[in-house]
Design an enzyme around this catalytic site. Structure first.
Site, short mmCIF file in Angstrom:
data_model
loop_
_atom_site.label_atom_id
_atom_site.label_comp_id
_atom_site.label_asym_id
_atom_site.label_seq_id
_atom_site.Cartn_x
_atom_site.Cartn_y
_atom_site.Cartn_z
N THR A 28 0.80 -1.26 0.04
CA THR A 28 0.02 0.11 0.13
C THR A 28 0.76 1.33 -0.11
O THR A 28 2.24 1.14 0.28
CB THR A 28 -0.97 -0.11 1.39
OG1 THR A 28 -1.77 1.11 1.17
CG2 THR A 28 -0.13 0.13 2.55
N CYS A 29 0.10 2.46 -0.34
CA CYS A 29 0.92 3.72 -0.36
C CYS A 29 0.10 4.87 -0.39
O CYS A 29 -0.89 4.70 0.51
CB CYS A 29 1.92 3.73 -1.63
SG CYS A 29 1.23 3.80 -3.17
N GLY A 30 0.08 5.77 -0.92
CA GLY A 30 -0.78 6.87 -0.95
C GLY A 30 -1.90 6.93 -1.86
O GLY A 30 -3.06 6.93 -1.45
#
Length: 287
Positions: free
Chosen positions: A242-244
């Protein structure tokens, strides 16, 4: 496609690409995308100069039009139409690059493979360095690509949905690897998108995407393994990245796939979805 046994099988070198330019069945994709704070415009830079023959994959536009989240994965028909319009076929050898290297290109590498392009690779090193080394560059108005047929088959199990992410957070059925920088992960720094809470999902591990490359090139396999383990990941267990907004999460995905880890998925909504809601648990500080 790699020069040594300790390099990822999913990357190609400058030398390889330079020698292969113009070969039948080789397609080159500029996947450059930037956050507002970086003050760079991927589309404008592509229009000015590019690796010869490259097409531009707009990561803000080749998305699910029904979603209000950034970079949500398009459906099969929409992706097939967009990829085919860029002259890509799922049978092509496709090399994806970005400006600094190992930033946004892995996302498009992942998308292409997600939809069935088994011969998609990332250029090891970005276009910034390609130009600095005096390698071939095309300027002026880019040519309009000849349309192709891209037969898209979505590998849905490789995607983690919001409902599945909620279940993972509650059950710890999979490890969570967050590619954002430490400041955003801990909540010390604000999110770049307004109205979004700061912090991370309970149980997540921070694997800043920049720790997996050096000079725009993916680290050797042994160093990738060490970096992932140092972040607290058990490489014998499942991982969701996951990330932004789902872009740099793919750098972790690339690293995992490179070392042979196959039980991994990418959370499509990422922090834009999780942190943008008011009904999701959030932790601040270290994991």
């Amino acid at each position: 496609m790699t020069d040594t046994a300790d390099q990822s099988p999913f990357v190609v070198s400058f030398d390889w690409l330079k020698k292969s330019l113009g070969q039948p069945g080789l397609k080159i994709v500029d996947a450059s995308w930037y956050l507002p704070a970086q003050n760079r415009d991927g589309a404008a830079e592509y229009a000015a100069s590019r690796i010869p023959g490259a097409v531009f994959f707009n990561q803000d536009k080749i998305v699910d039009p029904a979603s209000d989240l950034p970079h949500t994965i398009a459906g099969e028909a929409d992706f097939a139409r967009a990829a085919g319009g860029l002259g890509l076929a799922e049978t092509d050898t496709i090399v994806v690059y970005d400006g600094p290297g190992m930033f946004t290109a892995p996302r498009v590498w992942w998308l292409l493979r997600l939809f069935g392009a088994a011969n998609a690779y990332v250029l090891d090193g970005g276009f910034d360095d390609w130009k600095a080394q005096g390698l071939p560059v095309e300027t002026g108005d880019p040519a309009t690509p000849s349309p192709s047929r891209f037969n898209a088959t979505l590998n849905s199990p490789a995607i983690t949905t919001f409902e599945r992410m909620k279940s993972i957070v509650e059950s710890r059925a999979s490890q969570i690897a967050d590619a954002r920088g430490p400041g955003r992960f801990t909540g010390v720094e604000p999110e770049p998108r307004p109205g979004m809470r700061s912090g991370h999902m309970p149980g997540a591990r921070n694997v800043p995407f920049a720790t997996l490359s050096e000079g725009g090139r993916l680290k050797p396999l042994k160093d990738l393994r060490l970096a992932l383990q140092a972040a607290g990941l058990d490489l014998d267990k499942p991982v969701v990245t996951t990330c932004g907004s789902g872009v740099t999460a793919a750098v972790i995905t690339l690293a995992l796939q490179s070392i042979g880890h196959r039980d991994n998925t990418l959370y499509d909504g990422s922090w834009s979805e999780w942190g943008g809601r008011d009904d999701t648990p959030i932790v601040t500080g270290e994991a």
